[in-house]
Design a protein around this motif. Structure first.
Motif, PDB file in Angstrom:
ATOM      1  N   PRO A 314     -43.020  28.105 -28.193  1.00  0.00           N
ATOM      2  CA  PRO A 314     -42.988  26.677 -29.201  1.00  0.00           C
ATOM      3  C   PRO A 314     -41.645  26.203 -29.694  1.00  0.00           C
ATOM      4  CG  PRO A 314     -44.704  28.188 -29.852  1.00  0.00           C
ATOM      5  CD  PRO A 314     -44.067  29.059 -28.930  1.00  0.00           C
ATOM      6  N   ARG A 315     -40.604  27.410 -29.870  1.00  0.00           N
ATOM      7  CA  ARG A 315     -39.531  27.080 -30.147  1.00  0.00           C
ATOM      8  C   ARG A 315     -38.174  26.991 -29.210  1.00  0.00           C
ATOM      9  NH1 ARG A 315     -42.012  29.171 -34.613  1.00  0.00           N
ATOM     10  NH2 ARG A 315     -42.003  27.880 -36.543  1.00  0.00           N
ATOM     11  N   ALA A 316     -38.385  27.370 -28.137  1.00  0.00           N
ATOM     12  CA  ALA A 316     -37.330  27.687 -26.912  1.00  0.00           C
ATOM     13  C   ALA A 316     -37.848  27.503 -25.697  1.00  0.00           C
ATOM     14  CB  ALA A 316     -36.675  29.086 -27.075  1.00  0.00           C
ATOM     15  N   PHE A 317     -37.246  27.031 -24.650  1.00  0.00           N
ATOM     16  CA  PHE A 317     -37.586  26.896 -23.297  1.00  0.00           C
ATOM     17  C   PHE A 317     -36.449  27.161 -22.524  1.00  0.00           C
ATOM     18  CE2 PHE A 317     -35.942  22.356 -24.142  1.00  0.00           C
ATOM     19  CZ  PHE A 317     -35.549  22.228 -22.905  1.00  0.00           C
ATOM     20  N   THR A 318     -36.711  27.283 -21.120  1.00  0.00           N
ATOM     21  CA  THR A 318     -35.603  27.101 -20.109  1.00  0.00           C
ATOM     22  C   THR A 318     -36.308  26.324 -19.005  1.00  0.00           C
ATOM     23  OG1 THR A 318     -36.383  29.155 -19.046  1.00  0.00           O
ATOM     24  CG2 THR A 318     -34.463  29.411 -20.554  1.00  0.00           C
ATOM     25  N   ALA A 319     -35.296  25.359 -18.292  1.00  0.00           N
ATOM     26  CA  ALA A 319     -35.599  24.950 -16.987  1.00  0.00           C
ATOM     27  C   ALA A 319     -34.867  25.393 -16.240  1.00  0.00           C
ATOM     28  CB  ALA A 319     -35.557  23.300 -17.439  1.00  0.00           C
ATOM     29  N   SER A 320     -35.317  25.615 -14.808  1.00  0.00           N
ATOM     30  CA  SER A 320     -34.451  26.085 -13.697  1.00  0.00           C
ATOM     31  C   SER A 320     -34.920  25.369 -12.666  1.00  0.00           C
ATOM     32  CB  SER A 320     -34.604  27.527 -13.424  1.00  0.00           C
ATOM     33  OG  SER A 320     -35.912  27.944 -13.329  1.00  0.00           O
ATOM     34  N   LEU A 321     -33.733  25.231 -11.606  1.00  0.00           N
ATOM     35  CA  LEU A 321     -33.984  24.692 -10.505  1.00  0.00           C
ATOM     36  C   LEU A 321     -32.885  24.995  -9.317  1.00  0.00           C
ATOM     37  CD1 LEU A 321     -35.808  22.273  -9.204  1.00  0.00           C
ATOM     38  CD2 LEU A 321     -33.963  20.779  -9.878  1.00  0.00           C
ATOM     39  N   LYS A 322     -33.362  25.489  -8.182  1.00  0.00           N
ATOM     40  CA  LYS A 322     -32.261  25.949  -7.261  1.00  0.00           C
ATOM     41  C   LYS A 322     -31.681  24.818  -6.361  1.00  0.00           C
ATOM     42  CE  LYS A 322     -32.088  28.954  -3.019  1.00  0.00           C
ATOM     43  NZ  LYS A 322     -30.957  29.829  -3.700  1.00  0.00           N
ATOM     44  N   ALA A 323     -30.490  24.790  -6.081  1.00  0.00           N
ATOM     45  CA  ALA A 323     -29.779  23.804  -5.560  1.00  0.00           C
ATOM     46  C   ALA A 323     -29.797  24.154  -3.954  1.00  0.00           C
ATOM     47  CB  ALA A 323     -28.171  23.723  -5.997  1.00  0.00           C
ATOM     48  N   PRO A 324     -29.959  23.043  -3.278  1.00  0.00           N
ATOM     49  CA  PRO A 324     -30.004  23.514  -1.723  1.00  0.00           C
ATOM     50  C   PRO A 324     -28.698  23.846  -1.196  1.00  0.00           C
ATOM     51  CG  PRO A 324     -29.642  21.002  -2.449  1.00  0.00           C
ATOM     52  CD  PRO A 324     -29.819  21.410  -3.434  1.00  0.00           C
ATOM     53  N   ALA A 325     -28.932  24.543  -0.219  1.00  0.00           N
ATOM     54  CA  ALA A 325     -27.607  25.228   0.416  1.00  0.00           C
ATOM     55  C   ALA A 325     -26.182  24.263   0.430  1.00  0.00           C
ATOM     56  CB  ALA A 325     -27.861  25.701   1.761  1.00  0.00           C
ATOM     57  N   ALA A 326     -26.524  22.941   0.637  1.00  0.00           N
ATOM     58  CA  ALA A 326     -25.252  22.234   0.840  1.00  0.00           C
ATOM     59  C   ALA A 326     -24.642  21.914  -0.313  1.00  0.00           C
ATOM     60  CB  ALA A 326     -25.856  20.772   1.289  1.00  0.00           C
ATOM     61  N   LEU A 334     -31.154  25.595 -17.871  1.00  0.00           N
ATOM     62  CA  LEU A 334     -30.760  24.900 -18.787  1.00  0.00           C
ATOM     63  C   LEU A 334     -31.717  25.420 -19.829  1.00  0.00           C
ATOM     64  CD1 LEU A 334     -28.855  22.562 -19.391  1.00  0.00           C
ATOM     65  CD2 LEU A 334     -30.726  20.819 -19.372  1.00  0.00           C
ATOM     66  N   ASP A 335     -31.054  25.392 -21.159  1.00  0.00           N
ATOM     67  CA  ASP A 335     -32.226  25.711 -22.378  1.00  0.00           C
ATOM     68  C   ASP A 335     -32.201  24.619 -23.375  1.00  0.00           C
ATOM     69  OD1 ASP A 335     -29.907  25.890 -23.992  1.00  0.00           O
ATOM     70  OD2 ASP A 335     -29.738  28.208 -24.038  1.00  0.00           O
ATOM     71  N   GLN A 336     -33.019  24.902 -24.253  1.00  0.00           N
ATOM     72  CA  GLN A 336     -33.347  23.850 -25.455  1.00  0.00           C
ATOM     73  C   GLN A 336     -31.913  23.664 -26.118  1.00  0.00           C
ATOM     74  OE1 GLN A 336     -34.325  27.284 -25.648  1.00  0.00           O
ATOM     75  NE2 GLN A 336     -32.755  27.699 -27.346  1.00  0.00           N
ATOM     76  N   ASP A 337     -31.068  24.217 -26.053  1.00  0.00           N
ATOM     77  CA  ASP A 337     -29.688  23.824 -26.734  1.00  0.00           C
ATOM     78  C   ASP A 337     -28.796  22.974 -25.774  1.00  0.00           C
ATOM     79  OD1 ASP A 337     -30.521  24.573 -29.286  1.00  0.00           O
ATOM     80  OD2 ASP A 337     -29.717  26.770 -28.911  1.00  0.00           O
ATOM     81  N   ALA A 338     -29.243  22.604 -24.722  1.00  0.00           N
ATOM     82  CA  ALA A 338     -28.520  22.196 -23.562  1.00  0.00           C
ATOM     83  C   ALA A 338     -27.439  23.071 -23.013  1.00  0.00           C
ATOM     84  CB  ALA A 338     -27.755  20.885 -24.054  1.00  0.00           C
ATOM     85  N   ARG A 339     -27.526  24.433 -22.903  1.00  0.00           N
ATOM     86  CA  ARG A 339     -26.565  25.272 -22.588  1.00  0.00           C
ATOM     87  C   ARG A 339     -27.000  25.281 -21.083  1.00  0.00           C
ATOM     88  NH1 ARG A 339     -25.948  30.895 -21.282  1.00  0.00           N
ATOM     89  NH2 ARG A 339     -23.708  31.474 -21.093  1.00  0.00           N
ATOM     90  N   LEU A 340     -26.014  24.961 -20.035  1.00  0.00           N
ATOM     91  CA  LEU A 340     -26.094  25.169 -18.676  1.00  0.00           C
ATOM     92  C   LEU A 340     -25.348  26.395 -18.159  1.00  0.00           C
ATOM     93  CD1 LEU A 340     -27.044  23.494 -16.217  1.00  0.00           C
ATOM     94  CD2 LEU A 340     -24.818  22.361 -16.104  1.00  0.00           C
ATOM     95  N   ARG A 341     -26.228  26.962 -17.111  1.00  0.00           N
ATOM     96  CA  ARG A 341     -25.434  28.264 -16.495  1.00  0.00           C
ATOM     97  C   ARG A 341     -26.064  28.435 -15.160  1.00  0.00           C
ATOM     98  NH1 ARG A 341     -29.601  30.202 -19.675  1.00  0.00           N
ATOM     99  NH2 ARG A 341     -30.898  32.085 -18.674  1.00  0.00           N
ATOM    100  N   ALA A 342     -25.597  28.988 -14.118  1.00  0.00           N
ATOM    101  CA  ALA A 342     -25.796  29.539 -12.862  1.00  0.00           C
ATOM    102  C   ALA A 342     -26.270  30.897 -12.710  1.00  0.00           C
ATOM    103  CB  ALA A 342     -24.812  29.238 -11.892  1.00  0.00           C
ATOM    104  N   GLU A 343     -27.380  30.920 -12.187  1.00  0.00           N
ATOM    105  CA  GLU A 343     -27.800  32.475 -11.932  1.00  0.00           C
ATOM    106  C   GLU A 343     -27.641  32.855 -10.568  1.00  0.00           C
ATOM    107  OE1 GLU A 343     -31.934  32.551 -13.193  1.00  0.00           O
ATOM    108  OE2 GLU A 343     -31.265  32.976 -15.388  1.00  0.00           O
TER     109      GLU A 343
END
Length: 343
Positions: A314-326, A334-343
């Motif tokens: 209810p109070r937190a989330f992450t959204a993840s998406l894999k970029a294509p090889a190119a 990206l999380d609920q505080d707009a922090r962006l990182r690569a895994e």
């Protein structure tokens, strides 16, 4: 167990049709410019001027009344920034460091070297060369705070007025700015390479705040009850400079002069898609009281980048998406505080 409220505070406003962020190639200075505000060092001739600044909301808004443009150089010690602000009546009243400089007409720099939306720097200065340097832990819309006590180590700034300061009896041509921002003043903010390597990108933007004024009793006074004008290099799509994801990019080149083609961030589309999910999640929480792991409930617009994978409480989330090889092939999160990182 306590029930969550059904309605939350107003969610962050999503940018409306934001333009594609602008890009600039910064060449390596053969000699450092003298920081005196005059822009007459020969080394500046190798640095192209940027596009003219536009309204903060976008190119469909009226063009700024006065021209503003910038240029950049760098070397192993510092990032160098020059700016030209056309202004027929140059004025400034603030005379204290770390005051709220944008209460005067000002020039502003925003810098997030690693592009994670958190721990970024802001610098403001007026035509008296009074400065305000501050560190943002995260954007204000995400509960970030400004650390006013933070100082940019080794910073040098200078202003030159082409006319007369605070004298409305004549017509001025404007004012110019020079900044030397040492890399030592950025190392504490970022995991990015400092100084950068050839081809590296930093996220950056520039803003000019301008006020409507009258002249009364020989002095410049602001027109009451009118908001400031916000003219920027790379439009944000919303009246808020604290959306680092909408800033432009500087690409560093080890060449002393061009041409060098600017290469936009290949993962930009994936990152934009994650920010779509961010704004949709906050709107959803404002309606229902919590975030969701069901992407279909967010009603995201169709996009070739795909549908982000969501995890949520209810109070937190992450959204993840894999970029294509190119585009590098990394999975971006990206999380609920707009922090962006690569895994």
């Amino acid at each position: 167990m306590f029930a969550l409220p059904l309605l939350m505070a107003a969610p962050p406003t999503a940018p409306v049709n934001p333009p594609v962020p602008r890009g600039y190639v910064a060449f390596k200075a053969t000699t450092p410019p003298t920081i005196d505000g005059k822009l007459d060092d020969a080394v500046w001739a190798a640095a192209p001027w940027s596009e003219d600044f536009a309204d903060i909301e976008g190119f469909d808004k009226p063009a700024p009344k006065y021209r503003t443009r910038m240029k950049m150089l760098w070397d192993d010690r510092a990032l160098y920034i020059a700016a030209e602000l056309v202004e027929p009546n140059v004025w400034a009243t603030i005379t204290e460091h770390d005051a709220v400089i944008f209460h005067d007409p000002d020039f502003e720099v925003f810098l997030d070297p690693d592009g994670d939306n958190h721990m970024y720097a802001e610098l403001e200065l007026n035509a008296r060369n009074m400065t305000w340097d501050l560190l943002l832990t995260k954007p204000y819309k995400d509960g970030g705070t400004a650390v006013n006590a933070w100082e940019i180590r080794g910073l040098k700034t200078a202003v030159a007025v082409d006319g007369t300061l605070n004298d409305p009896r004549d017509t001025d041509r404007g004012w110019t700015v020079e900044i030397a921002w040492p890399w030592a003043g950025l190392k504490e903010l970022t995991a990015a390479a400092v100084p950068p390597a050839d081809g590296d990108h930093y996220r950056i933007n520039f803003s000019r705040v301008e006020w409507d004024v009258d002249v009364k009793a020989g002095k410049v006074v602001k027109v009451p009850n009118r908001p400031e004008h916000n003219w920027v290099w790379s439009p944000q799509g919303v009246i808020d400079m604290h959306r680092p994801e909408r800033w432009g990019e500087v690409q560093f080149s080890t060449k002393a002069a061009g041409p060098v083609a600017f290469r936009p961030d290949p993962a930009r589309a994936v990152k934009d898609r994650l920010h779509d999910a961010y704004y949709a999640q906050h709107a959803y929480r404002a309606r229902t009281g919590g975030y969701t792991a069901a992407a279909d409930l967010l009603k995201l617009r169709p996009d070739p980048s795909g549908v982000p994978t969501l995890e949520a409480t209810p109070r937190a989330f992450t959204a993840s998406l894999k970029a294509p090889a190119a585009a590098g092939g990394k999975t971006w999160v990206l999380d609920q505080d707009a922090r962006l990182r690569a895994e």
